[in-house]
Design a protein around this motif. Structure first.
Motif, PDB file in Angstrom:
ATOM      1  N   GLU A  66       0.827  -1.208   0.000  1.00 43.14           N
ATOM      2  CA  GLU A  66       0.000   0.000   0.000  1.00 43.14           C
ATOM      3  C   GLU A  66       0.860   1.257   0.000  1.00 43.14           C
ATOM      4  O   GLU A  66       0.555   2.236  -0.707  1.00 43.14           O
ATOM      5  N   VAL A  67       1.934   1.254   0.782  1.00 44.27           N
ATOM      6  CA  VAL A  67       2.792   2.435   0.856  1.00 44.27           C
ATOM      7  C   VAL A  67       3.498   2.674  -0.470  1.00 44.27           C
ATOM      8  O   VAL A  67       3.507   3.786  -1.018  1.00 44.27           O
ATOM      9  N   GLY A  73       2.610   1.531  -3.281  1.00 40.47           N
ATOM     10  CA  GLY A  73       1.612   1.762  -4.310  1.00 40.47           C
ATOM     11  C   GLY A  73       1.234   3.217  -4.455  1.00 40.47           C
ATOM     12  O   GLY A  73       0.768   3.649  -5.520  1.00 40.47           O
ATOM     13  N   GLU A  74       1.419   4.022  -3.371  1.00 46.09           N
ATOM     14  CA  GLU A  74       1.155   5.452  -3.461  1.00 46.09           C
ATOM     15  C   GLU A  74       2.183   6.149  -4.343  1.00 46.09           C
ATOM     16  O   GLU A  74       1.908   7.191  -4.941  1.00 46.09           O
ATOM     17  N   VAL A  75       3.387   5.564  -4.401  1.00 47.45           N
ATOM     18  CA  VAL A  75       4.443   6.127  -5.251  1.00 47.45           C
ATOM     19  C   VAL A  75       4.244   5.695  -6.691  1.00 47.45           C
ATOM     20  O   VAL A  75       4.304   6.503  -7.627  1.00 47.45           O
ATOM     21  N   ASP A  76       4.021   4.415  -6.858  1.00 49.11           N
ATOM     22  CA  ASP A  76       3.804   3.861  -8.196  1.00 49.11           C
ATOM     23  C   ASP A  76       2.806   2.716  -8.049  1.00 49.11           C
ATOM     24  O   ASP A  76       3.054   1.765  -7.293  1.00 49.11           O
ATOM     25  N   GLY A  77       1.694   2.805  -8.747  1.00 50.96           N
ATOM     26  CA  GLY A  77       0.641   1.805  -8.601  1.00 50.96           C
ATOM     27  C   GLY A  77       1.085   0.391  -8.890  1.00 50.96           C
ATOM     28  O   GLY A  77       0.510  -0.572  -8.379  1.00 50.96           O
ATOM     29  N   LYS A 134       1.936  -2.058  -5.980  1.00 47.64           N
ATOM     30  CA  LYS A 134       0.901  -2.718  -5.193  1.00 47.64           C
ATOM     31  C   LYS A 134       0.929  -4.233  -5.369  1.00 47.64           C
ATOM     32  O   LYS A 134       0.420  -4.975  -4.533  1.00 47.64           O
TER      33      LYS A 134
END
Length: 257
Positions: free
Chosen positions: A233-234, A236-240, A243
């Motif tokens: 999740e963390v 994924g905030e930078v690059d989906g 995830k």
């Protein structure tokens, strides 16, 4: 009475030695029997599974039953029945079964973790390997016996409920339309549950092989899922794309596809 000669204590085996094809079967049977002796964990783990299965089965049954209902009531009761019928008709059976499978994965994880965490850890602690491998048992036989024991309880919590809901859908659909039109849902259910069972069983056995206490293995399994999902999740905030690190996210994407 004391034996006077060695012949009264030992008799040479005169039968025929034949290789056993399913050498892992006694380990599987003994593992399932031993785990099933404790009734409280069975109730706590599988009562929610049964309730969820019944709920989704009624939804699927109600959808097909609503298609055959003819509205012949008047007034407010007729309108209410009409709205209820339309709501049930608009339900998509394939989506309901997919939602059920997705929900069952959590119950399967709990069952696999509980019954698998101590499978290898307890053997290491008690030194049971000396007894196992003193018999004509290979490492593969030992692994299959333990793995299938864990997978058995995972299948009870995910694969069996999914197939039961599919059976209800097939039985209640008019003229077996579920089998004719949406038979791929059956194979998708088997594939989804099987993949999840194999992955979770492998992870739980890995954790169990590293420690000698069931509690430590349980902590390791749930700690892995928490860290893995949180990291996904963390990042994924930078690059989906990151995830995909989360195993739970991957399973959710598999369900959506």
């Amino acid at each position: 009475m004391r034996a006077e000669t060695h012949t009264e204590l030992y008799r040479r085996y005169r039968g025929e030695l034949r290789p056993q094809a399913l050498r892992w079967w006694p380990l599987l049977a003994a593992g399932v029997k031993t785990a099933s002796k404790r009734k409280l964990p069975l109730l706590l783990l599988f009562i929610p599974v049964a309730i969820t299965t019944i709920v989704y089965s009624f939804i699927v049954y109600g959808k097909y039953a609503a298609e055959d209902v003819t509205q012949n009531m008047g007034g407010i009761r007729g309108m209410a029945a009409l709205f209820a019928q339309r709501a049930m008709v608009n339900i998509r059976v394939a989506e309901q079964i997919a939602d059920a499978n997705h929900t069952m994965r959590l119950f399967a994880l709990l069952a696999v973790a509980w019954y698998g965490a101590g499978v290898l850890a307890e053997d290491r602690r008690l030194g049971a390997h000396l007894l196992y491998f003193a018999r004509p048992l290979t490492r593969l036989d030992y692994f299959l016996g333990k793995f299938l024991t864990v997978a058995f309880f995972g299948a009870l919590a995910s694969l069996v409920p999914g197939l039961f809901i599919c059976l209800v859908a097939a039985w209640s659909s008019p003229k077996w339309s579920f089998i004719r039109e949406e038979s791929d849902v059956l194979w998708q259910t088997c594939a989804y549950a099987s993949i999840w069972i194999v992955v979770t069983s492998s992870l739980v056995l890995l954790a169990s092989s590293l420690v000698q206490r069931k509690t430590l293995a349980l902590a390791g399994v749930f700690g892995f899922f928490m860290i893995d999902h949180g990291l996904g999740e963390v990042l994924g905030e930078v690059d989906g794309r990151y995830k995909a690190i989360s195993l739970l996210y991957d399973v959710r994407k598999l369900r959506a596809s």
